[in-house]
Design a protein around this motif. Structure first.
Motif, PDB file in Angstrom:
ATOM      1  N   TYR A   1       0.846  -1.190   0.000  1.00 21.21           N
ATOM      2  CA  TYR A   1       0.000   0.000   0.000  1.00 21.21           C
ATOM      3  C   TYR A   1       0.886   1.246   0.000  1.00 21.21           C
ATOM      4  O   TYR A   1       2.049   1.204   0.403  1.00 21.21           O
ATOM      5  CB  TYR A   1      -0.872   0.059   1.254  1.00 21.21           C
ATOM      6  N   THR A   2       0.291   2.356  -0.402  1.00 24.10           N
ATOM      7  CA  THR A   2       0.975   3.641  -0.335  1.00 24.10           C
ATOM      8  C   THR A   2       0.605   4.347   0.969  1.00 24.10           C
ATOM      9  O   THR A   2      -0.575   4.424   1.311  1.00 24.10           O
ATOM     10  CB  THR A   2       0.566   4.542  -1.517  1.00 24.10           C
ATOM     11  N   PRO A   3       1.580   4.875   1.714  1.00 26.97           N
ATOM     12  CA  PRO A   3       1.256   5.637   2.930  1.00 26.97           C
ATOM     13  C   PRO A   3       0.528   6.932   2.581  1.00 26.97           C
ATOM     14  O   PRO A   3       0.674   7.474   1.480  1.00 26.97           O
ATOM     15  CB  PRO A   3       2.625   5.926   3.554  1.00 26.97           C
ATOM     16  N   PHE A   4      -0.259   7.424   3.539  1.00 28.07           N
ATOM     17  CA  PHE A   4      -0.892   8.728   3.367  1.00 28.07           C
ATOM     18  C   PHE A   4       0.182   9.814   3.287  1.00 28.07           C
ATOM     19  O   PHE A   4       1.186   9.778   4.005  1.00 28.07           O
ATOM     20  CB  PHE A   4      -1.816   9.030   4.553  1.00 28.07           C
TER      21      PHE A   4
ATOM     22  N   HIS B   1      -1.612   3.528   5.962  1.00 28.52           N
ATOM     23  CA  HIS B   1      -1.671   3.413   4.507  1.00 28.52           C
ATOM     24  C   HIS B   1      -3.082   3.662   3.986  1.00 28.52           C
ATOM     25  O   HIS B   1      -4.070   3.350   4.640  1.00 28.52           O
ATOM     26  CB  HIS B   1      -1.197   2.024   4.073  1.00 28.52           C
ATOM     27  N   ILE B   2      -3.153   4.184   2.764  1.00 30.80           N
ATOM     28  CA  ILE B   2      -4.426   4.483   2.114  1.00 30.80           C
ATOM     29  C   ILE B   2      -4.811   3.299   1.216  1.00 30.80           C
ATOM     30  O   ILE B   2      -3.952   2.629   0.632  1.00 30.80           O
ATOM     31  CB  ILE B   2      -4.317   5.791   1.290  1.00 30.80           C
TER      32      ILE B   2
ATOM     33  N   ASP C   1     -12.028  -0.583   5.026  1.00 31.27           N
ATOM     34  CA  ASP C   1     -11.039  -1.082   4.070  1.00 31.27           C
ATOM     35  C   ASP C   1      -9.634  -0.583   4.357  1.00 31.27           C
ATOM     36  O   ASP C   1      -8.655  -1.169   3.878  1.00 31.27           O
ATOM     37  CB  ASP C   1     -11.449  -0.710   2.644  1.00 31.27           C
ATOM     38  N   GLN C   2      -9.491   0.503   5.130  1.00 29.32           N
ATOM     39  CA  GLN C   2      -8.176   1.025   5.503  1.00 29.32           C
ATOM     40  C   GLN C   2      -7.799   0.620   6.919  1.00 29.32           C
ATOM     41  O   GLN C   2      -6.676   0.188   7.174  1.00 29.32           O
ATOM     42  CB  GLN C   2      -8.156   2.546   5.391  1.00 29.32           C
TER      43      GLN C   2
END
Length: 732
Positions: free
Chosen positions: A562-565, A593-594, A632-633
């Protein structure tokens, strides 16, 4: 039992009568001259003085007892291994008596008695409805109901049907709550139910029952949903309207939709026959003799549950070729209300789908001789060095146990290693002929419009073949009709997948939260087992790079990345809840993560039983309504210590809400995140933030016009648009 029998045989007739009299008075609880029926530990009575219990009544009682108790016990007893019993004593008579005793014990535990309500005042809260026909045979029915409850919504149409079929003397007692903190009912409910098949005057069958909603409010935004039996998979097959966003004030005529029952579920549980524990990761395929693999699935650790879908007819279930069939063999099976078999070393399980309630199986498997010490799933979650050693050993000896483990869930492990060479920068080289799998979910015409644009942006930036995977549960008939034409125009593949939320897993009620659940809870069972890696991309996202680059990023042993916020837009610091309180303590030095973009290594995901771990944590946390606000997050971030997340480079996801304008030129994908400050509509955001968005949107509209698809203009503005021919697409 034998000593009791011998003592009983020595008693005289007078002793037996005295014994029975004491039993009837003390155990059954009857007074002198009272009559009752004793059946498998259940007392029916005492009967009234003039009440008759005739041959037909005994027949009904016998049928009820055998169906509800005796047959259930019999299926278990006949397969029971009585190891402590002398083989000569294990006779049919002995087992028959065993069935009788167990049935009696089960029946004695359920002390249900008829509830007789006292006479109540009927001026205000009681409604009495006599039977519609004059007959002496009448069933008395008393219904105690809260009229402002969802249970009442479902109960009323069922009672109406019963009154049309059976002469019922109905008494309805209204029992509402005296205090309400909010409106108890927020939906309008209709039941599509008829007592019998209906025909037209010419003898042809009618189109079937339908639900009609009239006098609906004009201003609220409404959504049309189906409430169906758990074993049904029902889909909308035609409607020119956005059924997620119905605004009656904008409708000139009526809103209409057609639904179809597409599949009936085949569910089951699978256990190891010798240790009585689930076999997570075991793979099943279901099909016919000609086509053995039509549908496939894996067994969950959660209750050993597995789910398949099918049509009415005869099917065969087998262990999938590969690791599952190499280690395990079918030991026994039992279909509730159907067939059973206990002979060892079976190759397939016959399943008959012959009822609308679906098929329910209990399957037991055992390890093959010589495979007892081999584990189906590997336990070392984070030991990447050991995995690399396993791969080296696999190249030397493909037939070794270690080699088999490293090829789990892969029928072409060696070919993949030769194809995926490591680059000097540490990334993996993906060949140009390898398919990029993209998964996305959309609900409503607006998000389907975003989805088509996301798809186009993916296709414009890659030379690799692309296959899109869509969750069928929420797609509109229009999208399902248009997507094959778009696939033909742009040369991509697509697949519609669906999965029924298991009945044992706590169900979400809000549609948005249901969609969030499907994004994370069923990744291991949603896709065919042949799919190795897949990328989830939000529908409202635009891609600016070749998604092959994301496949080339090694995940370091994690099942997903995942990509971090972003943290580069300081004015949003007050909304970054993960920088304080619970999340700060829980994550430590890790990022939050988003979930708008992530890549899943499905082989690794299944190998670690990550789906089972996520579902187990969800079942525990979802009991608290204050937990999992962003399901979901929050769920994968909460499980980061048990199911590791690979943090992707920040440029893989940019959204204006959280990321600075200076970082936008580096963005590989741009997501239209909601902005809690401005609350700007997404269409406005798309045209302002993404200069290429209008071009993509225009290109899609030109294709729709070319194919005579005018429906995307907004069917709510054009309710008289002609009905399009239905498109039938065969999918897994």
């Amino acid at each position: 039992l034998s000593s009791f029998k011998s003592t009983l045989e020595d008693l005289t007739s007078s002793d037996i009568m005295t014994l029975r009299q004491v039993f009837v008075q003390r155990i059954v609880g009857l007074l002198p001259r009272q009559r009752a029926i004793l059946s498998n530990g259940r007392v029916i009575g005492p009967l009234e003085e003039n009440e008759k219990f005739e041959a037909a009544d005994y027949s009904v009682l016998y049928q009820f007892e055998t169906d509800s108790h005796a047959n259930v016990v019999l299926e278990q007893v006949k397969d029971l291994e009585l190891t402590s019993l002398d083989p000569d004593s294990d006779t049919t008579e002995y087992r028959s008596e065993l069935v009788m005793m167990i049935s009696s014990l089960r029946r004695s535990e359920t002390k249900q008695k008829r509830l007789v309500l006292p006479k109540l005042k009927d001026e205000h809260s009681i409604l009495m409805l006599p039977p519609s026909s004059n007959t002496s045979l009448v069933m008395n029915m008393v219904v105690l109901v809260n009229p402002l409850s969802q249970a009442a919504q479902k109960m009323v149409p069922i009672i109406q049907i019963l009154m049309r079929v059976i002469p019922i003397n109905l008494t309805v007692i209204f029992n509402p709550l005296t205090k309400l903190s909010e409106i108890p009912l927020k939906d309008f409910y209709r039941s599509v139910l008829e007592p019998a098949i209906t025909f037209n005057s010419d003898g042809s069958q009618t189109s079937g029952p339908s639900a009609i909603f009239s006098s609906l409010p004009l201003s609220p935004l409404l959504t049309l949903n189906m409430d169906v039996p758990h074993s049904w998979m029902v889909q909308s097959i035609y409607s020119p309207y956005d059924l997620d966003n119905i605004h009656m004030a904008s409708v000139e005529r009526e809103v209409f939709a057609e639904y179809q029952l597409e599949y009936i579920l085949v569910e089951g549980q699978c256990f190891d026959a010798h240790i009585e524990s689930p076999t997570p990761g075991l793979e099943f395929v279901m099909g016919t003799k000609r086509t053995p693999n039509v549908y496939d699935t894996i067994v969950m650790a959660n209750l050993g549950y597995f789910q398949l879908k099918g049509h009415p007819g005869a099917w065969n279930i087998q262990l999938r070729e590969g690791r599952s069939s190499d280690i395990y063999q079918i030991y026994s099976y039992y279909q509730v209300g159907g067939s059973s078999n206990t002979s060892s070393n079976q190759t397939s399980i016959p399943v008959i789908v012959d009822r609308f309630t679906g098929a329910l199986l209990v399957v037991k498997v055992e390890k093959k001789p010589g495979k007892e010490k081999i584990s189906l799933l590997k336990e070392n979650v984070n030991n990447e060095e050991e995995e690399e050693e396993d791969e080296d050993e696999d190249e030397e000896d493909e037939g070794s146990i270690v080699g088999v483990i490293s090829r789990l869930f892969s029928d072409s492990g060696t070919k993949k290693k030769l194809a995926h060479k490591e680059k000097q920068d540490g990334t993996i080289s993906i060949p140009n002929n390898e398919t990029i799998n993209i998964f996305s979910i959309a609900s409503g015409h607006l998000y389907e419009r975003f989805l088509r644009i996301m798809m186009l942006s993916v296709l414009k930036h890659t030379q690799n073949p692309v296959k899109f995977w869509f969750l069928k549960n929420f797609l509109s008939p229009y999208f399902k009709d248009f997507i094959p034409k778009m696939a033909q125009e742009y040369g991509f593949q697509y697949e519609l997948v669906q999965y029924k939320w298991p009945r044992w897993l706590l169900q979400q009620t809000e549609k948005q939260r249901i969609i969030w659940g499907y994004k994370i809870l069923f990744l291991d069972v949603l896709f065919p087992l042949s799919v190795k890696k897949i990328i989830f991309v939000d529908a409202d996202q635009v891609v600016r790079t070749d998604m092959k680059e994301l496949l080339e990023i090694p995940l370091g042993g994690a099942p997903y990345g995942y990509t971090p916020f972003c943290d580069s837009r300081p004015e949003m610091d007050g909304f970054r809840f993960w920088n304080r309180g619970y999340w700060k303590n829980h994550l430590g030095k890790r990022s939050y993560h988003i979930s708008a973009l992530y890549i899943i290594d499905l082989q690794r995901f299944r190998l670690l039983a990550a789906g089972d771990r996520l579902r187990g944590q969800y079942q525990m946390l979802s009991q608290d309504p204050n937990s999992l606000a962003n399901l979901d997050q929050d769920l994968p971030n909460n499980m980061i210590h048990n199911v590791p997340i690979k943090s992707l480079p920040q440029e893989w996801l940019w959204c204006e809400t959280w990321c600075s304008d200076e970082t936008k030129p580096l963005a590989k994908t741009i997501d239209l995140c909601n902005n809690p400050l401005t609350k700007e509509p997404k269409l406005v955001s798309a045209m302002r933030i993404l200069p290429e968005w209008r071009g993509y949107d225009t290109e899609i509209k030109e294709l729709q016009e070319k194919l005579s698809y005018n429906q995307d203009k907004d069917p709510l503005q054009d309710p008289s648009s002609p009905r399009k021919q239905k498109h039938v697409h065969k999918e897994l």
